[in-house]
Design a protein around this motif. Sequence first.
Motif, short mmCIF file in Angstrom:
data_model
loop_
_atom_site.label_atom_id
_atom_site.label_comp_id
_atom_site.label_asym_id
_atom_site.label_seq_id
_atom_site.Cartn_x
_atom_site.Cartn_y
_atom_site.Cartn_z
N ARG A 248 0.83 -1.20 0.00
CA ARG A 248 0.00 0.00 0.00
C ARG A 248 0.87 1.25 0.00
O ARG A 248 1.98 1.25 0.53
CB ARG A 248 -0.93 0.01 1.21
CG ARG A 248 -2.01 -1.07 1.17
CD ARG A 248 -2.86 -1.06 2.43
NE ARG A 248 -4.02 -1.93 2.31
CZ ARG A 248 -4.00 -3.23 2.57
NH1 ARG A 248 -2.87 -3.80 2.97
NH2 ARG A 248 -5.10 -3.95 2.43
N TYR A 249 0.33 2.30 -0.60
CA TYR A 249 1.00 3.59 -0.67
C TYR A 249 0.12 4.65 -0.01
O TYR A 249 -1.08 4.45 0.18
CB TYR A 249 1.29 3.97 -2.13
CG TYR A 249 2.08 2.92 -2.87
CD1 TYR A 249 3.46 2.88 -2.79
CD2 TYR A 249 1.44 1.95 -3.65
CE1 TYR A 249 4.20 1.91 -3.47
CE2 TYR A 249 2.16 0.97 -4.33
CZ TYR A 249 3.54 0.96 -4.23
OH TYR A 249 4.26 0.00 -4.89
N ARG A 250 0.73 5.78 0.32
CA ARG A 250 -0.02 6.87 0.95
C ARG A 250 -0.50 7.85 -0.11
O ARG A 250 0.23 8.16 -1.05
CB ARG A 250 0.88 7.58 1.98
CG ARG A 250 0.17 8.67 2.79
CD ARG A 250 1.00 9.00 4.02
NE ARG A 250 2.32 9.50 3.68
CZ ARG A 250 2.63 10.79 3.54
NH1 ARG A 250 1.68 11.72 3.72
NH2 ARG A 250 3.85 11.15 3.26
N ARG A 251 -1.71 8.32 0.07
CA ARG A 251 -2.26 9.27 -0.87
C ARG A 251 -2.23 10.67 -0.25
O ARG A 251 -2.66 10.89 0.88
CB ARG A 251 -3.71 8.90 -1.24
CG ARG A 251 -4.26 9.74 -2.38
CD ARG A 251 -5.57 9.18 -2.90
NE ARG A 251 -6.04 9.94 -4.04
CZ ARG A 251 -5.68 9.71 -5.29
NH1 ARG A 251 -4.84 8.74 -5.56
NH2 ARG A 251 -6.15 10.44 -6.28
N MET A 252 -1.72 11.64 -1.03
CA MET A 252 -1.67 13.03 -0.60
C MET A 252 -2.21 13.88 -1.75
O MET A 252 -1.50 14.15 -2.72
CB MET A 252 -0.24 13.45 -0.24
CG MET A 252 -0.12 14.91 0.18
SD MET A 252 1.61 15.39 0.52
CE MET A 252 1.89 14.49 2.04
N GLY A 253 -3.49 14.24 -1.65
CA GLY A 253 -4.12 14.95 -2.76
C GLY A 253 -4.20 14.03 -3.97
O GLY A 253 -4.74 12.94 -3.91
N GLN B 123 -5.92 2.15 -9.44
CA GLN B 123 -5.74 2.51 -8.04
C GLN B 123 -6.99 2.12 -7.25
O GLN B 123 -8.11 2.46 -7.65
CB GLN B 123 -5.49 4.01 -7.88
CG GLN B 123 -4.23 4.51 -8.57
CD GLN B 123 -4.00 5.99 -8.32
OE1 GLN B 123 -4.28 6.50 -7.22
NE2 GLN B 123 -3.50 6.67 -9.33
N ILE B 124 -6.78 1.45 -6.13
CA ILE B 124 -7.88 1.05 -5.25
C ILE B 124 -7.71 1.81 -3.94
O ILE B 124 -6.77 1.56 -3.19
CB ILE B 124 -7.87 -0.47 -5.02
CG1 ILE B 124 -7.97 -1.22 -6.35
CG2 ILE B 124 -9.01 -0.86 -4.09
CD1 ILE B 124 -7.85 -2.72 -6.20
N ARG B 125 -8.60 2.74 -3.68
CA ARG B 125 -8.48 3.57 -2.48
C ARG B 125 -8.98 2.83 -1.25
O ARG B 125 -10.02 2.18 -1.28
CB ARG B 125 -9.26 4.86 -2.65
CG ARG B 125 -8.74 5.75 -3.78
CD ARG B 125 -9.40 7.11 -3.73
NE ARG B 125 -8.97 7.96 -4.83
CZ ARG B 125 -9.30 9.24 -4.95
NH1 ARG B 125 -10.08 9.81 -4.03
NH2 ARG B 125 -8.87 9.95 -5.97
N GLU B 126 -8.22 2.94 -0.18
CA GLU B 126 -8.61 2.41 1.13
C GLU B 126 -8.28 3.47 2.17
O GLU B 126 -7.21 3.46 2.78
CB GLU B 126 -7.86 1.10 1.42
CG GLU B 126 -8.17 -0.02 0.44
CD GLU B 126 -7.40 -1.28 0.73
OE1 GLU B 126 -6.44 -1.22 1.54
OE2 GLU B 126 -7.73 -2.33 0.15
N GLY B 127 -9.20 4.39 2.37
CA GLY B 127 -8.96 5.52 3.27
C GLY B 127 -7.91 6.44 2.67
O GLY B 127 -8.02 6.89 1.53
N ASP B 128 -6.85 6.71 3.45
CA ASP B 128 -5.78 7.56 2.93
C ASP B 128 -4.67 6.74 2.30
O ASP B 128 -3.58 7.26 2.03
CB ASP B 128 -5.21 8.43 4.05
CG ASP B 128 -4.56 7.59 5.15
OD1 ASP B 128 -4.79 6.35 5.16
OD2 ASP B 128 -3.83 8.17 5.98
N GLN B 129 -4.96 5.45 2.06
CA GLN B 129 -3.98 4.59 1.41
C GLN B 129 -4.50 4.13 0.05
O GLN B 129 -5.69 4.21 -0.25
CB GLN B 129 -3.66 3.36 2.28
CG GLN B 129 -2.93 3.72 3.57
CD GLN B 129 -2.51 2.48 4.33
OE1 GLN B 129 -3.25 1.50 4.41
NE2 GLN B 129 -1.32 2.51 4.91
N VAL B 130 -3.56 3.63 -0.77
CA VAL B 130 -3.88 3.21 -2.13
C VAL B 130 -3.20 1.88 -2.41
O VAL B 130 -2.01 1.70 -2.10
CB VAL B 130 -3.42 4.27 -3.17
CG1 VAL B 130 -3.63 3.75 -4.58
CG2 VAL B 130 -4.16 5.56 -2.98
#
Length: 661
Positions: free
Chosen positions: A354-359, A414-421
Amino acid sequence: MGVKVSVVVPVSDPGDGDDAFDACVRSLLGQTLPSDEYEVIFADDGSGEPTRTRLDSVAAAHPNVRVLHLERHGSPVRGRNSGLSVARGEYVYLLGQRDRLEPDALARMHRMAVETDADVLIGRLVYEGHPPLPAFRRNRDRADVLEDHLLGLLTPHKLFRRTFVESQWLSFPDLPAELSEHAFVLRAYLAAKVIAVLSDHLCCHVGPAPEPPIDPAGYADGLRVILDTIDDFTEPGERRDRLYAHWLRVCVLRRLGGRALLDTPPEEREALFDELRELVRERFPLRLDRHLSVPMRARAALVRTRGLADLVTLAEATRGMRLRAELRGIRWEDGALAFDFAGEIVHADGSPVRYRRMGRRVLWTPPPALGGPVLSPSLAEVPLDAPSTGMRAHIRHTETGAVYRLPVTGEIVQIREGDQVRVQAVATARLDVGKAAIGRPLPPGLWEVHLRMNTGAHHARARVRCPRSPRNCVGGLAEGGRRLVVPCWSERGELAVCVEPRSFADSIALVSTGVNIARRDGHLFVSLPVPYVPPSGGPPMECVLVGADARARTVSAPALVEPGMPGRLAGQLVAKFPVRRVPVPDCLGPGVWRPYLRVDDREVELGFGLDVRWTGRARLILPDRPAGTSFARLRRFAARVPGARRVVRLCRALRDRYAPL
């Protein structure tokens, strides 16, 4: 006519029975280039008597073979330099004692080198377990070191113009083996007026080379020699930075991460880390990091600002990371096979990366054990839209090792899971056997299908596995109906493609793990998929079951073939066997049975077994789902049956030969 090519081979105690060295010698003596137009120079590094005698015997029997008996040095450096100094050919090719050439390699490489007036020519190489190299996507008459990815080809397996070597005073420096090769080839690349690449014909199979222990101080000094060479041939700027970044990535950061770091004994890690950190601070400025992938940037940051313990923590966090790939479908489109895949990179425990999403940005996330951010957001951004991201596919011939890329279309999801991807790849690869070998037809044989996924932050490779059911094994005729192509699976359920199976029965054996059985009215019905049924219906066949016990009972039944729909639906072979609870001639009784197809007195082994119980019930024994030791018992029994060793080769050829990262 003079000598066109001199082949220099450093030799160091291969020993009797070294199959790789034997293959090397045979490949050199079996070239299509006339023997008076090439020479072979074996530079013997103080080998023992058996090797010396053998080399002298080969030279005595072949006028174009010479042997240089040298004092022991312990590396191929002296042998290569000695061979270069006495070579008489217009061009010189450098080979290792565990490598082998294709029969027409020297003739093809020399012809192209003359046509392109090349100082250096690179013939297509195959490294065991490696995907196709980007440099071999097509032939190049004028290749660029950076744009054509030649830095991925720094081993000495190349054709060098001898006058060019002499005019540039090229020789192998006395450095650690890998760095000595890098220094020689890099200087040749940067000094050459013309570098050509021969991609559409396989020239050389590169065997595994032993990795000697690293002397940290000597290794760092060797890298300094290479960097000095870059400084000699380039001006400060983008090109020099890209060259520097290559050695930072390959020879420094790869040594300080992943398995390379974890496999190094702890006491040696410290010395290597200290030497390389000093080198990084001395010669690799921070501006080079923009040429690195995100994980390599993280390693570089840890080298510059933290300690060895954090590098070990990062390596342990990524240990076992792999590609989980799923085959979603196979179909025929306009004479080509299309494979639909989906893939995602996962950790060793199977959890998705998982990766972190920022904007709108996706950022690499450091392991929690590192205790805080490692990179700034600008350096941690994952380039999901870069051309290199997504899924790649290639095929590998199980016998020759030849590898070719397949054209792939797809996208990153990309599959979003809260603030993670989570990042997945969905792709379709196409196999056109008429032009898959860089515009040329694929040779016959079994071809494994391999996948590689790159997210811009992580990459991993895998074979494609498929559950036993459903499996689409519909074969088709390619190249205007002249060649049969059959998708099939290995014993472990991994996807492969067979081009031109040897016979109708062999095409069925390839997919025989897709078998189904049913028991009705005292009979056992065995049903096998048939990839392609010719208009004639195929030759008459029998299905033969041989008991895996001391009596070796045999039961046979006619094999009836029902046609399917060409290109859309596989046909079906059905055999019917009577079943009895007590041993009766010509009937299936209790025990384990091994099946064959018999055609014209030739038997082809099938990829499953049958276990018949005393109750009359039967169950399948499959390689990927063995029932206890039954499959092993079947193999031991088959090995004792006269002629069975020949027919089991098909099953063995389907084994996995993939070398993981």
